[in-house]
Design a protein around this motif. Sequence first.
Motif, PDB file in Angstrom:
ATOM      1  N   THR A 195      76.419  29.860  77.292  1.00  0.00           N
ATOM      2  CA  THR A 195      74.990  29.578  77.203  1.00  0.00           C
ATOM      3  C   THR A 195      74.423  30.100  75.888  1.00  0.00           C
ATOM      4  O   THR A 195      74.810  31.183  75.426  1.00  0.00           O
ATOM      5  N   VAL A 196      73.516  29.332  75.322  1.00  0.00           N
ATOM      6  CA  VAL A 196      72.797  29.714  74.116  1.00  0.00           C
ATOM      7  C   VAL A 196      71.308  29.783  74.449  1.00  0.00           C
ATOM      8  O   VAL A 196      70.807  28.985  75.245  1.00  0.00           O
ATOM      9  N   PHE A 197      70.638  30.737  73.828  1.00  0.00           N
ATOM     10  CA  PHE A 197      69.223  30.944  74.100  1.00  0.00           C
ATOM     11  C   PHE A 197      68.397  30.806  72.822  1.00  0.00           C
ATOM     12  O   PHE A 197      68.884  31.065  71.721  1.00  0.00           O
ATOM     13  N   LEU A 198      67.147  30.417  73.009  1.00  0.00           N
ATOM     14  CA  LEU A 198      66.192  30.430  71.901  1.00  0.00           C
ATOM     15  C   LEU A 198      64.926  31.107  72.400  1.00  0.00           C
ATOM     16  O   LEU A 198      64.176  30.526  73.193  1.00  0.00           O
ATOM     17  N   GLN A 199      64.713  32.336  71.959  1.00  0.00           N
ATOM     18  CA  GLN A 199      63.499  33.063  72.290  1.00  0.00           C
ATOM     19  C   GLN A 199      62.437  32.717  71.261  1.00  0.00           C
ATOM     20  O   GLN A 199      62.643  32.909  70.064  1.00  0.00           O
ATOM     21  N   MET A 200      61.330  32.178  71.730  1.00  0.00           N
ATOM     22  CA  MET A 200      60.259  31.730  70.837  1.00  0.00           C
ATOM     23  C   MET A 200      59.004  32.538  71.112  1.00  0.00           C
ATOM     24  O   MET A 200      58.453  32.465  72.217  1.00  0.00           O
ATOM     25  N   ASN A 201      58.580  33.307  70.134  1.00  0.00           N
ATOM     26  CA  ASN A 201      57.380  34.131  70.252  1.00  0.00           C
ATOM     27  C   ASN A 201      56.314  33.662  69.262  1.00  0.00           C
ATOM     28  O   ASN A 201      56.614  32.917  68.323  1.00  0.00           O
ATOM     29  N   SER A 202      55.108  34.095  69.473  1.00  0.00           N
ATOM     30  CA  SER A 202      53.982  33.756  68.583  1.00  0.00           C
ATOM     31  C   SER A 202      53.929  32.254  68.322  1.00  0.00           C
ATOM     32  O   SER A 202      53.805  31.810  67.175  1.00  0.00           O
ATOM     33  N   LEU A 203      54.030  31.500  69.368  1.00  0.00           N
ATOM     34  CA  LEU A 203      54.098  30.040  69.228  1.00  0.00           C
ATOM     35  C   LEU A 203      52.809  29.471  68.660  1.00  0.00           C
ATOM     36  O   LEU A 203      51.710  29.966  68.930  1.00  0.00           O
ATOM     37  N   LYS A 204      52.974  28.420  67.875  1.00  0.00           N
ATOM     38  CA  LYS A 204      51.874  27.746  67.207  1.00  0.00           C
ATOM     39  C   LYS A 204      51.832  26.285  67.651  1.00  0.00           C
ATOM     40  O   LYS A 204      52.864  25.726  68.054  1.00  0.00           O
ATOM     41  N   PRO A 205      50.692  25.632  67.535  1.00  0.00           N
ATOM     42  CA  PRO A 205      50.623  24.205  67.908  1.00  0.00           C
ATOM     43  C   PRO A 205      51.646  23.360  67.159  1.00  0.00           C
ATOM     44  O   PRO A 205      52.178  22.387  67.720  1.00  0.00           O
ATOM     45  N   GLU A 206      51.945  23.725  65.931  1.00  0.00           N
ATOM     46  CA  GLU A 206      52.910  22.945  65.146  1.00  0.00           C
ATOM     47  C   GLU A 206      54.353  23.121  65.630  1.00  0.00           C
ATOM     48  O   GLU A 206      55.258  22.443  65.149  1.00  0.00           O
ATOM     49  N   ASP A 207      54.581  24.014  66.592  1.00  0.00           N
ATOM     50  CA  ASP A 207      55.901  24.135  67.209  1.00  0.00           C
ATOM     51  C   ASP A 207      56.100  23.127  68.328  1.00  0.00           C
ATOM     52  O   ASP A 207      57.202  23.010  68.879  1.00  0.00           O
ATOM     53  N   THR A 208      55.050  22.399  68.672  1.00  0.00           N
ATOM     54  CA  THR A 208      55.149  21.393  69.722  1.00  0.00           C
ATOM     55  C   THR A 208      56.163  20.321  69.347  1.00  0.00           C
ATOM     56  O   THR A 208      56.072  19.705  68.276  1.00  0.00           O
ATOM     57  N   ALA A 209      57.139  20.106  70.228  1.00  0.00           N
ATOM     58  CA  ALA A 209      58.222  19.157  69.953  1.00  0.00           C
ATOM     59  C   ALA A 209      59.159  19.129  71.157  1.00  0.00           C
ATOM     60  O   ALA A 209      59.068  19.973  72.051  1.00  0.00           O
ATOM     61  N   VAL A 210      60.067  18.172  71.127  1.00  0.00           N
ATOM     62  CA  VAL A 210      61.203  18.200  72.037  1.00  0.00           C
ATOM     63  C   VAL A 210      62.294  18.993  71.331  1.00  0.00           C
ATOM     64  O   VAL A 210      62.636  18.697  70.175  1.00  0.00           O
ATOM     65  N   TYR A 211      62.815  19.994  72.009  1.00  0.00           N
ATOM     66  CA  TYR A 211      63.836  20.865  71.436  1.00  0.00           C
ATOM     67  C   TYR A 211      65.213  20.468  71.983  1.00  0.00           C
ATOM     68  O   TYR A 211      65.385  20.316  73.205  1.00  0.00           O
ATOM     69  N   TYR A 212      66.158  20.318  71.064  1.00  0.00           N
ATOM     70  CA  TYR A 212      67.516  19.919  71.401  1.00  0.00           C
ATOM     71  C   TYR A 212      68.497  21.009  71.000  1.00  0.00           C
ATOM     72  O   TYR A 212      68.395  21.558  69.894  1.00  0.00           O
ATOM     73  N   CYS A 213      69.467  21.285  71.876  1.00  0.00           N
ATOM     74  CA  CYS A 213      70.570  22.151  71.476  1.00  0.00           C
ATOM     75  C   CYS A 213      71.763  21.268  71.121  1.00  0.00           C
ATOM     76  O   CYS A 213      71.874  20.129  71.578  1.00  0.00           O
ATOM     77  N   ALA A 214      72.621  21.806  70.290  1.00  0.00           N
ATOM     78  CA  ALA A 214      73.769  21.053  69.814  1.00  0.00           C
ATOM     79  C   ALA A 214      74.933  21.989  69.554  1.00  0.00           C
ATOM     80  O   ALA A 214      74.733  23.173  69.254  1.00  0.00           O
ATOM     81  N   ALA A 215      76.141  21.430  69.652  1.00  0.00           N
ATOM     82  CA  ALA A 215      77.358  22.201  69.425  1.00  0.00           C
ATOM     83  C   ALA A 215      78.151  21.566  68.294  1.00  0.00           C
ATOM     84  O   ALA A 215      78.282  20.335  68.221  1.00  0.00           O
ATOM     85  N   ARG A 216      78.659  22.424  67.431  1.00  0.00           N
ATOM     86  CA  ARG A 216      79.429  21.968  66.271  1.00  0.00           C
ATOM     87  C   ARG A 216      80.859  22.465  66.379  1.00  0.00           C
ATOM     88  O   ARG A 216      81.087  23.662  66.602  1.00  0.00           O
ATOM     89  N   ARG A 217      81.822  21.592  66.175  1.00  0.00           N
ATOM     90  CA  ARG A 217      83.243  21.916  66.282  1.00  0.00           C
ATOM     91  C   ARG A 217      83.696  22.717  65.061  1.00  0.00           C
ATOM     92  O   ARG A 217      84.519  22.279  64.263  1.00  0.00           O
ATOM     93  N   SER A 218      83.118  23.907  64.947  1.00  0.00           N
ATOM     94  CA  SER A 218      83.420  24.813  63.849  1.00  0.00           C
ATOM     95  C   SER A 218      82.854  26.174  64.229  1.00  0.00           C
ATOM     96  O   SER A 218      81.877  26.247  64.980  1.00  0.00           O
ATOM     97  N   THR A 232      64.369  19.412  75.699  1.00  0.00           N
ATOM     98  CA  THR A 232      63.363  19.976  76.588  1.00  0.00           C
ATOM     99  C   THR A 232      62.047  20.054  75.828  1.00  0.00           C
ATOM    100  O   THR A 232      62.006  20.475  74.671  1.00  0.00           O
ATOM    101  N   GLN A 233      60.968  19.632  76.472  1.00  0.00           N
ATOM    102  CA  GLN A 233      59.669  19.534  75.816  1.00  0.00           C
ATOM    103  C   GLN A 233      58.978  20.897  75.745  1.00  0.00           C
ATOM    104  O   GLN A 233      58.872  21.610  76.750  1.00  0.00           O
ATOM    105  N   VAL A 234      58.501  21.235  74.565  1.00  0.00           N
ATOM    106  CA  VAL A 234      57.687  22.427  74.348  1.00  0.00           C
ATOM    107  C   VAL A 234      56.331  21.971  73.829  1.00  0.00           C
ATOM    108  O   VAL A 234      56.253  21.264  72.824  1.00  0.00           O
ATOM    109  N   THR A 235      55.282  22.359  74.526  1.00  0.00           N
ATOM    110  CA  THR A 235      53.926  21.996  74.125  1.00  0.00           C
ATOM    111  C   THR A 235      53.104  23.262  73.952  1.00  0.00           C
ATOM    112  O   THR A 235      53.008  24.074  74.883  1.00  0.00           O
ATOM    113  N   VAL A 236      52.535  23.427  72.770  1.00  0.00           N
ATOM    114  CA  VAL A 236      51.719  24.599  72.460  1.00  0.00           C
ATOM    115  C   VAL A 236      50.303  24.121  72.176  1.00  0.00           C
ATOM    116  O   VAL A 236      50.051  23.458  71.171  1.00  0.00           O
ATOM    117  N   SER A 237      49.401  24.441  73.066  1.00  0.00           N
ATOM    118  CA  SER A 237      48.011  24.017  72.882  1.00  0.00           C
ATOM    119  C   SER A 237      47.102  24.882  73.738  1.00  0.00           C
ATOM    120  O   SER A 237      47.539  25.512  74.705  1.00  0.00           O
TER     121      SER A 237
END
Length: 123
Positions: A77-100, A117-122
Amino acid sequence: GQLVASGGGWVQPGGSLRLSCAASGRTFSKYAMGWFRQAPGKEREFVTTISWPGGSTYYTDSVKGRFTISRDNAKNTVFLQMNSLKPEDTAVYYCAARRSIVGSTHIYEYDYWGQGTQVTVSS
């Protein structure tokens, strides 16, 4: 194998969210991982990446000091801790794996993608 992202939602500016990306069906041992995001009407962009087994990380400038990527290799499992979120961080967030074991900022260098996964900051 697939990646399943979760943890998105709505949050007010200044708030926090923690995204998770769980691998199923296979192990992502010796894979670097990354998070990308795509806002409405914009191209998918790099957010952060972490090497295998996790000693090296890199962030896009706009999230430095606010976001933290980490991984629990025993739980695939991979995590993304997001603090001090801003409206401009609003987006669909994708995780990805690289064969390296080395992370990358380039979308085309990743081999597996989660569903987003959708993140909405408003207020």
